[in-house]
Design a protein around this motif. Structure first.
Motif, short mmCIF file in Angstrom:
data_model
loop_
_atom_site.label_atom_id
_atom_site.label_comp_id
_atom_site.label_asym_id
_atom_site.label_seq_id
_atom_site.Cartn_x
_atom_site.Cartn_y
_atom_site.Cartn_z
N ASP A 98 0.57 -1.19 -0.12
CA ASP A 98 -0.33 -0.15 0.03
C ASP A 98 1.14 1.56 0.13
OD1 ASP A 98 -1.74 -1.79 0.24
OD2 ASP A 98 -2.50 -1.17 2.18
N VAL A 99 2.00 1.09 0.68
CA VAL A 99 3.03 2.49 0.70
C VAL A 99 3.45 2.75 -0.54
CG1 VAL A 99 5.18 3.04 1.59
CG2 VAL A 99 3.17 1.83 3.27
N ILE A 100 3.72 1.61 -1.13
CA ILE A 100 4.71 1.50 -3.18
C ILE A 100 3.48 2.59 -3.49
CG2 ILE A 100 5.37 0.49 -4.56
CD1 ILE A 100 6.61 -1.66 -2.82
N LYS A 132 -0.12 7.20 5.70
CA LYS A 132 -0.20 8.89 6.40
C LYS A 132 0.67 9.46 5.37
CE LYS A 132 -1.05 7.26 11.17
NZ LYS A 132 0.77 7.38 11.47
N ASP A 133 1.66 8.63 5.94
CA ASP A 133 3.04 9.41 5.95
C ASP A 133 4.19 9.67 4.53
OD1 ASP A 133 3.16 8.94 9.09
OD2 ASP A 133 4.21 6.79 8.75
N VAL A 134 3.16 8.72 3.32
CA VAL A 134 3.88 9.12 2.70
C VAL A 134 4.21 10.66 2.06
CG1 VAL A 134 3.09 8.61 0.02
CG2 VAL A 134 3.02 7.16 1.32
N GLN A 135 2.58 11.38 2.00
CA GLN A 135 2.65 12.74 1.35
C GLN A 135 2.99 13.82 2.56
OE1 GLN A 135 -1.42 14.18 2.16
NE2 GLN A 135 -1.24 15.55 0.06
N GLU A 136 3.87 13.82 3.65
CA GLU A 136 4.43 14.31 4.17
C GLU A 136 6.56 13.99 3.46
OE1 GLU A 136 5.04 14.02 8.25
OE2 GLU A 136 6.57 15.47 9.02
N ILE A 137 6.61 12.68 3.15
CA ILE A 137 8.04 12.29 3.12
C ILE A 137 8.27 13.45 1.76
CG2 ILE A 137 9.27 10.64 2.14
CD1 ILE A 137 8.06 9.25 4.10
N VAL A 138 6.95 12.64 0.80
CA VAL A 138 7.28 13.41 -0.61
C VAL A 138 7.53 15.38 -0.59
CG1 VAL A 138 5.73 13.96 -3.18
CG2 VAL A 138 6.21 11.69 -1.95
N GLY A 139 6.65 15.45 0.32
CA GLY A 139 6.05 17.02 0.41
C GLY A 139 7.51 17.70 0.54
#
Ligand code: FMN
Ligand code: SF4
Ligand code: SF4
Ligand code: SF4
Ligand code: FES
Ligand code: FES
Lengths: 597, 124
Positions: A23-25, A73-80
């Protein structure tokens, strides 16, 4: 070729798949696409890093920043933050268990810094399904070197000079085994990779197959060339579907490129490799049983000699090596025997991968040089036991190994020192126990494992393990008698001396080593009817302490069998006749008034 | 994939493959682009895209490209730093995609700082 400025390595190993990396991928793909970063940043799905407990792991290159337990839920923050603005997200860094420091960089974490990764060098670093990544890491350079400048004898000699010993448990010198097979009469020979990995808790071979499949194939090609085999099998247990898939992909890629098949790279060397799925019986890891299983017979050991190197698969000379053994081979050919032999001890060269588990802070796969001490592995890599818990023992070598106490922690570990200390390298399981683990219970666990996995062909193992288990169960139930210890010892030695295969010959080891180092715990169970760790159910009781109990009624409400009674604001009573020792009341009493004794 | 027939083919393929892995190596030369809010507004994205294309065109493999946040010189955006081993860290300002090829050719490849665009230097 597209030039990406950054690579996002996401672990796609079995451990991380179960903690949700798929899901994270997907979330990263979506987010990168949304922000139009998908042409600058490449997502690479890797194999296991050995740190599954902290997974899903995400590593961002070129910086080498590692994020642990990444959720959707962490993905947006890592990318941004990180990928857009270059500001790493520190809350997801790994926290060093002792110093509580947050460590951003992968290579600087104690767990990795103290390891020496030779067999695992590509695991978690490359995409195992991308042939080019293996190639870029020097893959198939050993094959190339061998085919252009080495004779089969020179290959065998290099492996012998390197001092490589079998990583499947026995530690037999690999070059010597190859030499036997090369010299055996007959034109048809086989190479077999033992990927049965049946020890409970072991997963090093799985990670190697999943994380760096071409490395295993290259190791097998080199061995096949050395012994003169043109056909081979990988015996992989069916419970490892991802490993099977990755190896299948790697075989197809190699065939397509002509690295497997006829006249490899224009030489006279030809080889075909096939996968054979094993049904997961522990005894099928034993080499003669494994051969029977590939031949389509029941997986039952036969007596040796003749050894497989002389008369093996389909009656032909066969070399069987473990996955990790093969994983070391390309490095030996590429960089030379001396470089390999520079690591390790006098008689055990190179590194060993251990699966570190149990009661300690960092668990996972660790590859360390032979000769390292147990203390370094447990305290420096593993971060030590949990707060306030005292180290008791480390079980090494799985069902054929033994338990070592505190005073053996500074022993430099290699094949021979472990046997002297009453344990065994085995396939490399390391289970750390603290004062809440019962040694007798551990011996009982391993005996029940070997008893149920015994194939039943020979009496000492079939009946003997049964009797040993009965005695251990009796001791755990508080019904042991003083003669039991001597009886077990006698039985154990006669099983060791007379069982047909390694399973039976080593099955008593967990008992013998614990009797040697922890005899007092057996005596406590037998003579005092006490389990010092409070594990053996029959040997402890619960009691409510009248002085501490305030009569809050919590325990009485949650006890599933109504064993606790009492008036509100009055001390409660616990009826041991009804109690099933589930322990729930102990955990839930807000005043810690329920004691175990 | 074509069938590999010779050792030379294998070596050639490995050489190509190395390029795909550059982003995972510690590179000698670093380029850092300011990507704070105003950096992006001033066109930092376009500069990065151009930079990646340029590196690819020249087949340069020992350069890592990373991004950083606001460094407090917003009116000089787009800011682009070049760090070469054992040399000063040079910050270029008001960089537009057109400048990229010069910075790469002069500074990254040949070590000659493009003085006209420099807004700051940090001695190493
Ligand atoms: C009961 C039993 C189970 C075994 N299981 C395995 C196994 O899962 N994997 C393995 O590589 N070797 C296993 N072995 C050891 C093999 O018989 C054999 O020694 C080994 O595959 C040889 O390879 P090596 O010299 O590279 O270690 C087992 C042995 C016994 C007696
Ligand atoms: S020792 Fe045990 S597993 Fe091995 S052949 Fe005998 S019964 Fe079977
Ligand atoms: S939960 Fe604890 S304090 Fe409350 S009644 Fe039970 S024993 Fe007493
Ligand atoms: S241990 Fe379980 S069964 Fe026994 S008294 Fe407590 S809650 Fe009831
Ligand atoms: S599967 Fe991801 S670290 Fe092991
Ligand atoms: S946002 Fe770029 S310097 Fe402030």
């Amino acid at each position: 070729m597209v030039f990406y400025r950054g690579h996002l390595l996401i672990c796609g190993g079995t451990g991380c798949v179960s903690s949700g990396c798929k899901d994270v991928i997907a979330a990263f793909q979506e987010e990168l696409r949304k922000r139009k970063l998908d042409e600058e940043i490449k997502i690479v799905e890797t194999g296991c890093h050995g740190f599954c407990e902290k997974g899903p792991l995400v590593i961002v290159y070129p910086e080498g920043v590692m994020y642990c337990r990444v959720e959707v839920k962490d993905v947006q923050e890592i990318v941004g933050e990180h990928l857009m603005k270059g500001r790493p997200v520190s809350r997801l860094f790994f926290t060093e268990p002792l110093s509580l420091d947050k460590v951003p960089k992968y290579q600087e974490i104690d767990f990795y810094r103290k390891q020496q990764r030779i067999a695992l060098r590509n695991c978690g670093y490359i995409d195992p399904e991308n042939f080019n990544e293996y190639l870029a890491r020097g893959g198939y350079a050993a094959l190339e070197k061998m085919l252009s400048e080495m004779t089969p004898e020179e290959v065998t000699h290099a492996v012998k000079a390197a001092g490589l010993r079998g990583r499947g448990g026995g530690g037999f010198p690999t070059g010597t085994k190859w030499e036997f097979c090369a010299k055996a009469a007959g034109a048809k020979k086989y190479i077999v990779c033992n990927a049965d990995e049946g020890d409970p808790g072991a997963f090093m071979d799985r990670s190697l197959l999943e994380g760096d499949p071409h490395n295993i194939l290259e190791g097998m090609m080199i061995a096949a060339y050395a012994i003169g085999a043109d056909e081979g099998y990988l015996y992989i247990r069916a419970e490892y579907p991802l490993a099977i898939k990755r190896i299948q992909t790697a075989i197809s890629q190699a065939e397509e490129l002509g690295l497997l098949g006829k006249n490899i790279l224009g030489s006279n060397f030809s080889l075909t490799l096939k996968i054979k799925e094993g049904a997961g019986a522990f005894v099928c890891g034993e080499e003669t049983a494994l051969i029977a299983s590939i031949e389509g017979e029941r997986g039952i050991p036969r007596s040796r000699p003749p050894f497989p190197a002389v008369k093996g698969l389909f009656g032909k000379p066969t070399v069987i090596n473990n996955v990790e053994t093969f994983a070391n081979v390309p490095q030996i050919i590429l960089y030379g025997a001396d470089k390999f032999a520079a690591v390790g001890t006098e008689r055990s060269k190179g590194t060993k991968v251990f699966a570190l588990t149990g009661k300690l802070r960092n668990t996972g796969l660790v590859e360390v040089p032979m000769g390292i001490t147990m203390r370094e592995i447990i305290y420096e890599i593993g971060g030590g036991t949990f707060e306030g818990k005292k180290f008791k023992a480390v079980q090494i070598g799985g069902p054929s190994g033994g338990c070592l106490p505190e005073n053996k922690l500074d022993l430099p570990i290699d094949y021979d020192s472990l046997i002297q200390a009453g344990a065994m390298m085995g396939s490399g399981g390391l289970v750390v126990m603290d004062d809440e683990s019962c040694i007798v219970d551990v011996a009982r666990y391993f005996l029940s494992f070997t008893r149920s996995e015994s194939c039943g062909k020979c009496t000492p193992c079939r009946e003997g393990t049964m009797r040993l288990l009965e005695i251990l169960e009796r001791i755990c139930a508080g019904e042991g008698v003083p003669e039991d210890i001597a009886k077990m010892e006698k039985l154990a030695y006669s099983i060791k001396a007379s069982a047909l295969c390694g399973l039976g010959q080593t099955a008593p080891n967990p008992i013998l080593s614990t009797l040697r180092h922890f005899r007092h715990e057996y005596e406590a169970h037998i003579n005092d009817k006490k389990c010092p760790a409070g594990v053996c159910q029959a040997l402890f009781y619960y009691r409510i302490d009248d002085h501490t109990c305030v009569g809050c009624t919590v325990c009485a409400k949650i006890c599933p069998v109504g064993a606790i009674s009492g008036e509100r604001k009055q001390a409660h009573q616990l009826d041991m006749v009804k109690c099933i020792k589930c322990g729930v009341c102990v955990e839930r009493c807000p005043f810690h008034a329920i004691v175990k004794e | 994939m074509n069938k590999l027939l010779t050792m030379e083919d294998l070596r050639a393929l490995r050489k190509d493959a190395l390029g795909e892995m550059t982003a995972r190596q510690t590179c000698d030369i670093q380029v850092i682009v300011g990507m704070g809010t105003c950096g992006i507004a001033a066109g930092a994205r376009e500069v990065v895209t151009e930079l990646l294309k340029e590196l690819q065109r020249r087949n340069i493999k020992n350069v890592s490209v990373t991004k950083t946040g606001c460094i407090g010189m917003c009116e000089r955006e787009v800011l682009l730093d070049v760090v070469r081993p054992n040399e000063d860290r040079v910050t270029y300002g008001r960089v537009v995609p057109r400048d990229v090829s010069r910075i790469v050719g002069e500074h990254i490849v040949n070590g000659r700082v493009v003085e006209g665009l420099v807004v700051g230097r940090i001695a190493r």
